[in-house]
Design an enzyme around this catalytic site. Structure first.
Site, PDB file in Angstrom:
ATOM      1  CG  ASP A 282      -2.283   0.596   0.931  1.00 18.03           C
ATOM      2  OD1 ASP A 282      -2.373   1.461   0.027  1.00 18.03           O
ATOM      3  OD2 ASP A 282      -3.262   0.226   1.611  1.00 18.03           O
TER       4      ASP A 282
ATOM      5  CG  ASP B 210      -9.770   1.133  -0.804  1.00 22.86           C
ATOM      6  OD1 ASP B 210      -8.836   1.139  -1.617  1.00 22.86           O
ATOM      7  OD2 ASP B 210      -9.615   1.106   0.434  1.00 22.86           O
TER       8      ASP B 210
END
Length: 439
Positions: A175, A236
């Site tokens: 990430d 997301d």
């Protein structure tokens, strides 16, 4: 309901169109690419299960022992994936997302799993997952902290890569939170890629690099592909139709940039499959499965496989749809057009076959009819001179042989999708062989 009207097509026109296919389709989109991250992995889109969307950062194992991020959850998912048909259709990776770590590194500077929630550690969990014929994925962050505030990998790239390799990890989701500059972000993604390769272990590298670059400038996808096996571009995914719709809109709006760089070893990742959860209707679940196949997307489910409906399970395990997603021509599909609140997407497949998805975007009323001119499909040449069309979703059925000048009429539910596979007949296959020899 499907209907067709047909007209004869000459052999000369057929051969000319097959030649045109070779130059109009294969040339603009390129042959399957040899350039990119040279680790021999993800030659087709990664398939598996990832905990984040469904289970998020639930660390409350005392009150919610069945849904917290713990060793128990991943052991149970591994058992189900091995025994309930998931592994058999290609779902291979069980991926841990954020919130698995202890709050601090150990005395040697290594990441460590939370000792209460993962009492056996990651190495033992990996051994169990491998014993089931599956692979284990794990999560880390390029910055100083993970998105949930656990230790980041900045300054520890080599140590963390070797730790993951020593544990037997097979995939890293990396990430991009808490990184202090775009320069450090890019350097960190590159350094971790090189560090993983230096371990000598085969570890799929899943990046979020372009996701964090897009708000500032257009990412360099040639560079990103050199270091990553797949990469997130957009926000997301959520368990909602709005989220699916926004992801598809972003993809179609940016396809000229992202579609050409996808291929064996490197894929655009529109994020998780949320099929089998709470927010999507049956038709919307079909739309996500169909479009993720068209987009050559990694198929990483985020759901509770311990409690999934038979309908959702059948959709996720549909071998014909998975075959489109995993097609070894390795070309990502693309948005073709929109008219009357219908969208058409298509994807070239091996052996001159095509996948076509027609989405009814209307959110009111009932099923609507849409008529397709067969000549418009597959860069205009998918059914030259004719083809066998099979509906794969919402239900599998052969629709028959369609001539190049046919029309095809279909009915689609609101927010639903019809997914078709178009295959050349034996005579067209013969022409393809002749053309291949000629070229």
């Amino acid at each position: 309901m499907m209907t067709a009207t047909m007209k004869p097509v000459s052999r000369v026109l057929r051969l000319g169109c097959v030649l045109a296919f070779c130059f109009q389709v294969l040339a603009p989109y390129g042959l399957p690419r040899a350039w990119g991250l040279d680790n021999g992995l993800a030659m087709t889109p990664t398939m598996g299960w990832l905990h984040w969307e469904r289970f998020m950062c639930n660390v409350n194992c005392q009150e919610e022992p069945d849904s917290c991020i713990s060793e128990k959850l991943f052991l149970q998912i591994a058992e189900i994936m091995a025994s309930d048909g998931w592994k058999d259709v290609g779902y291979e990776y069980i991926c841990i997302d954020d919130c698995w770590m202890a709050p601090e590194r150990d005395s040697k500077g290594r990441l460590q799993a939370d000792p209460k929630r993962f009492p056996g550690g990651i190495h033992r969990l990996a051994d169990y997952v491998h014993s089931k014929g599956l692979k284990l994925g794990i999560y880390a962050d390029v910055g100083n902290k993970t998105c949930a505030g656990f230790p980041g990998s900045f300054g520890y790239y080599d140590i963390d890569a070797q730790t993951f390799a020593d544990w037997g990890v097979d995939l890293l989701k990396f990430d991009g939170c808490y990184c202090d500059s775009i320069q450090h972000l890019a350097e960190g993604y590159k350094q971790m890629s090189l560090a993983l390769n230096r371990t000598g272990r085969s570890i799929v590298y899943s990046c979020e690099w372009p996701l964090y670059v897009w708000p500032i400038f257009k990412p360099n996808y040639t560079e990103i592909r050199e270091y990553c096996n797949h990469w997130r571009n957009f926000a997301d995914i959520y368990d909602s139709w709005e989220s699916i719709r926004k992801t598809l809109d972003w993809t179609s709006s940016n396809q000229k940039i992202i579609v050409p760089v996808a291929g064996p070893g490197g894929w655009n990742d529109p994020d998780m499959l949320v099929i089998g959860n709470f927010g999507l209707s049956r038709d919307q679940q079909i739309t996500q499965m169909a479009l993720w196949a068209i987009m050559a997307a990694p198929l990483l489910m985020s759901n509770d496989l311990r409690h999934i409906s038979p309908e959702a399970k059948a959709l996720l395990q549909d071998k014909d749809v998975i075959a489109i997603n995993q097609d070894r021509l390795g070309k990502q599909g693309y948005w073709l057009r929109k008219e009357d609140n219908f969208e058409m997407w298509e994807r070239p497949l091996l052996n001159l076959a095509w996948a076509v998805a027609i989405v009814n975007l209307q959110e009111i009323g009932g099923p609507r009819s849409y008529t397709i001119s067969v000549t418009s499909l597959g860069r205009g040449l998918a059914c030259n001179p004719n083809c066998l069309i099979t509906e794969l979703l919402p239900e599998k059925r052969k629709l028959g042989i369609y001539e190049w000048t046919s029309t095809l009429k279909t009915q689609i539910n609101p927010t639903g999708t019809v997914l078709l596979r178009l295959e050349t007949t034996s005579s067209a296959q013969f022409s393809h062989s002749v053309v291949s020899d000629f070229l």
